[in-house]
Design a protein around this motif. Structure first.
Motif, PDB file in Angstrom:
ATOM      1  N   LYS A  19       6.466  35.924   3.041  1.00 48.18           N
ATOM      2  CA  LYS A  19       5.185  34.544   2.425  1.00 48.18           C
ATOM      3  C   LYS A  19       5.025  34.222   3.786  1.00 48.18           C
ATOM      4  CE  LYS A  19       4.144  31.254  -0.990  1.00 48.18           C
ATOM      5  NZ  LYS A  19       4.332  31.124  -1.924  1.00 48.18           N
ATOM      6  N   THR A  20       6.205  32.505   4.205  1.00 52.30           N
ATOM      7  CA  THR A  20       5.975  32.416   5.508  1.00 52.30           C
ATOM      8  C   THR A  20       5.996  32.537   7.353  1.00 52.30           C
ATOM      9  OG1 THR A  20       8.219  31.460   4.280  1.00 52.30           O
ATOM     10  CG2 THR A  20       7.377  30.425   6.889  1.00 52.30           C
ATOM     11  N   ILE A  21       5.937  33.335   7.081  1.00 52.30           N
ATOM     12  CA  ILE A  21       5.567  34.186   8.195  1.00 52.30           C
ATOM     13  C   ILE A  21       4.050  34.823   8.828  1.00 52.30           C
ATOM     14  CG2 ILE A  21       5.902  36.233   9.994  1.00 52.30           C
ATOM     15  CD1 ILE A  21       8.167  36.487   8.770  1.00 52.30           C
ATOM     16  N   SER A  22       3.678  34.949   7.106  1.00 51.59           N
ATOM     17  CA  SER A  22       2.061  35.370   6.824  1.00 51.59           C
ATOM     18  C   SER A  22       1.458  33.775   7.081  1.00 51.59           C
ATOM     19  CB  SER A  22       2.682  36.001   5.751  1.00 51.59           C
ATOM     20  OG  SER A  22       2.460  35.168   4.242  1.00 51.59           O
ATOM     21  N   ARG A  23       2.110  32.665   6.582  1.00 52.48           N
ATOM     22  CA  ARG A  23       1.480  31.191   7.499  1.00 52.48           C
ATOM     23  C   ARG A  23       0.424  31.222   8.518  1.00 52.48           C
ATOM     24  NH1 ARG A  23       4.941  26.397   5.250  1.00 52.48           N
ATOM     25  NH2 ARG A  23       2.669  25.851   6.062  1.00 52.48           N
ATOM     26  N   PHE A  24       1.290  32.118   9.516  1.00 50.19           N
ATOM     27  CA  PHE A  24       1.339  31.505  10.650  1.00 50.19           C
ATOM     28  C   PHE A  24       0.418  32.582  11.382  1.00 50.19           C
ATOM     29  CE2 PHE A  24       4.896  29.290   9.606  1.00 50.19           C
ATOM     30  CZ  PHE A  24       4.278  27.468   9.563  1.00 50.19           C
ATOM     31  N   PHE A  25       0.327  33.857  10.835  1.00 50.48           N
ATOM     32  CA  PHE A  25       0.400  35.191  11.299  1.00 50.48           C
ATOM     33  C   PHE A  25      -1.078  36.003  10.811  1.00 50.48           C
ATOM     34  CE2 PHE A  25       3.960  33.868  13.552  1.00 50.48           C
ATOM     35  CZ  PHE A  25       4.009  33.398  14.880  1.00 50.48           C
ATOM     36  N   ALA A  26      -1.658  36.952  11.358  1.00 49.64           N
ATOM     37  CA  ALA A  26      -2.614  37.747  10.715  1.00 49.64           C
ATOM     38  C   ALA A  26      -1.125  38.941   9.963  1.00 49.64           C
ATOM     39  CB  ALA A  26      -3.193  38.618  11.692  1.00 49.64           C
ATOM     40  N   ASN A  31       4.549  41.894   9.376  1.00 50.49           N
ATOM     41  CA  ASN A  31       4.731  43.302   9.124  1.00 50.49           C
ATOM     42  C   ASN A  31       5.527  43.783  11.145  1.00 50.49           C
ATOM     43  OD1 ASN A  31       3.418  43.704   6.709  1.00 50.49           O
ATOM     44  ND2 ASN A  31       1.849  44.492   8.124  1.00 50.49           N
ATOM     45  N   MET A  32       4.378  43.631  11.673  1.00 49.41           N
ATOM     46  CA  MET A  32       5.872  44.287  13.153  1.00 49.41           C
ATOM     47  C   MET A  32       7.151  42.233  13.368  1.00 49.41           C
ATOM     48  SD  MET A  32       4.397  44.139  17.207  1.00 49.41           S
ATOM     49  CE  MET A  32       2.706  43.719  16.766  1.00 49.41           C
ATOM     50  N   LEU A  33       6.842  41.573  13.341  1.00 46.44           N
ATOM     51  CA  LEU A  33       8.080  41.006  13.091  1.00 46.44           C
ATOM     52  C   LEU A  33       8.745  40.829  11.515  1.00 46.44           C
ATOM     53  CD1 LEU A  33       6.072  37.490  13.874  1.00 46.44           C
ATOM     54  CD2 LEU A  33       7.219  38.605  15.624  1.00 46.44           C
ATOM     55  N   VAL A  34       7.873  41.081  11.505  1.00 49.20           N
ATOM     56  CA  VAL A  34       9.713  40.942  10.138  1.00 49.20           C
ATOM     57  C   VAL A  34       9.959  42.534   9.945  1.00 49.20           C
ATOM     58  CG1 VAL A  34       9.662  41.908   7.671  1.00 49.20           C
ATOM     59  CG2 VAL A  34       8.263  40.207   7.717  1.00 49.20           C
ATOM     60  N   THR A  80       9.317  25.031  31.731  1.00 48.21           N
ATOM     61  CA  THR A  80      10.457  25.941  32.436  1.00 48.21           C
ATOM     62  C   THR A  80      11.175  24.777  33.667  1.00 48.21           C
ATOM     63  OG1 THR A  80       8.997  26.886  34.141  1.00 48.21           O
ATOM     64  CG2 THR A  80       9.006  27.976  31.939  1.00 48.21           C
ATOM     65  N   PRO A  81      12.892  25.713  33.917  1.00 48.78           N
ATOM     66  CA  PRO A  81      12.974  24.906  35.066  1.00 48.78           C
ATOM     67  C   PRO A  81      12.322  25.404  36.494  1.00 48.78           C
ATOM     68  CG  PRO A  81      14.756  26.621  33.913  1.00 48.78           C
ATOM     69  CD  PRO A  81      13.324  26.861  33.111  1.00 48.78           C
ATOM     70  N   THR A  82      11.677  26.490  36.378  1.00 49.19           N
ATOM     71  CA  THR A  82      10.795  26.899  37.558  1.00 49.19           C
ATOM     72  C   THR A  82       9.041  26.304  37.421  1.00 49.19           C
ATOM     73  OG1 THR A  82      10.228  28.830  36.994  1.00 49.19           O
ATOM     74  CG2 THR A  82      12.561  28.605  38.384  1.00 49.19           C
ATOM     75  N   HIS A  83       8.580  26.047  36.345  1.00 52.88           N
ATOM     76  CA  HIS A  83       7.116  25.622  36.945  1.00 52.88           C
ATOM     77  C   HIS A  83       6.569  25.135  35.443  1.00 52.88           C
ATOM     78  CE1 HIS A  83       7.420  29.435  35.204  1.00 52.88           C
ATOM     79  NE2 HIS A  83       6.396  30.242  35.530  1.00 52.88           N
ATOM     80  N   GLY A  84       5.431  24.930  35.101  1.00 54.52           N
ATOM     81  CA  GLY A  84       4.499  24.667  33.850  1.00 54.52           C
ATOM     82  C   GLY A  84       4.262  25.784  33.488  1.00 54.52           C
ATOM     83  N   GLU A  85       3.875  26.670  31.866  1.00 55.47           N
ATOM     84  CA  GLU A  85       3.403  27.248  31.601  1.00 55.47           C
ATOM     85  C   GLU A  85       2.799  26.983  30.345  1.00 55.47           C
ATOM     86  OE1 GLU A  85       3.132  31.842  30.216  1.00 55.47           O
ATOM     87  OE2 GLU A  85       5.280  31.068  31.426  1.00 55.47           O
ATOM     88  N   PHE A  86       1.075  27.455  30.299  1.00 53.58           N
ATOM     89  CA  PHE A  86       0.075  27.784  28.864  1.00 53.58           C
ATOM     90  C   PHE A  86       0.088  28.788  28.302  1.00 53.58           C
ATOM     91  CE2 PHE A  86      -0.123  24.067  32.394  1.00 53.58           C
ATOM     92  CZ  PHE A  86      -0.835  23.102  31.641  1.00 53.58           C
ATOM     93  N   ILE A  87       0.188  27.961  27.208  1.00 58.48           N
ATOM     94  CA  ILE A  87      -0.191  29.819  26.288  1.00 58.48           C
ATOM     95  C   ILE A  87      -1.179  29.153  25.089  1.00 58.48           C
ATOM     96  CG2 ILE A  87       0.715  31.282  24.424  1.00 58.48           C
ATOM     97  CD1 ILE A  87       3.677  31.955  25.819  1.00 58.48           C
ATOM     98  N   ASN A  88      -2.373  30.085  24.891  1.00 60.20           N
ATOM     99  CA  ASN A  88      -3.007  29.104  23.576  1.00 60.20           C
ATOM    100  C   ASN A  88      -3.241  29.957  22.561  1.00 60.20           C
ATOM    101  OD1 ASN A  88      -5.087  26.893  25.462  1.00 60.20           O
ATOM    102  ND2 ASN A  88      -5.843  29.346  26.721  1.00 60.20           N
ATOM    103  N   PHE A  89      -3.453  29.805  21.895  1.00 58.76           N
ATOM    104  CA  PHE A  89      -2.928  30.876  20.554  1.00 58.76           C
ATOM    105  C   PHE A  89      -4.538  30.551  19.733  1.00 58.76           C
ATOM    106  CE2 PHE A  89       1.452  29.188  21.603  1.00 58.76           C
ATOM    107  CZ  PHE A  89       2.161  31.209  21.522  1.00 58.76           C
ATOM    108  N   TYR A  90      -4.516  31.920  18.822  1.00 57.71           N
ATOM    109  CA  TYR A  90      -6.028  31.645  18.650  1.00 57.71           C
ATOM    110  C   TYR A  90      -5.952  32.199  17.055  1.00 57.71           C
ATOM    111  CZ  TYR A  90      -8.161  31.648  23.137  1.00 57.71           C
ATOM    112  OH  TYR A  90      -8.091  31.269  25.057  1.00 57.71           O
TER     113      TYR A  90
END
Length: 90
Positions: A19-26, A31-34, A80-90
């Motif tokens: 129930k908690t996971i499904s608040r954030f993901f499709a 199902n895959m995460l569980v 990160t220790p070597t660089h910055g990384e950007f991630i977009n979550f839709y």
């Protein structure tokens, strides 16, 4: 989600209940995460997901910050220790 389940914290979203996971993901990703978390718990090893989907990394990523959060997108910067990384979550 990052506030309640920080990347560098003790609580991880993958071990939360469905129930908690499904608040954030499709449904498909929930199902895959569980299933993957159950598999890892049973085998005590890596199953299908061998990286942290919230940081796109296998190892500790250091610090993170949320740059924008709207109803449609969340942009997170990982330092990160070597660089910055950007991630977009839709």
């Amino acid at each position: 989600m990052y506030k309640n389940y920080p990347i560098d914290g003790e609580k991880i979203i993958e071990s939360a209940d469905r129930k908690t996971i499904s608040r954030f993901f499709a449904n498909q990703l929930t199902n895959m995460l569980v299933k993957d978390y159950e598999c890892r718990s049973n085998l005590n090893s890596v199953c299908n997901i061998d990286f942290n989907i919230l940081s796109n990394a296998q190892d500790d990523i250091g610090k993170f910050s949320i740059l924008q959060a709207t109803d449609n997108i969340v942009t997170v910067k990982f330092d990160t220790p070597t660089h910055g990384e950007f991630i977009n979550f839709y």
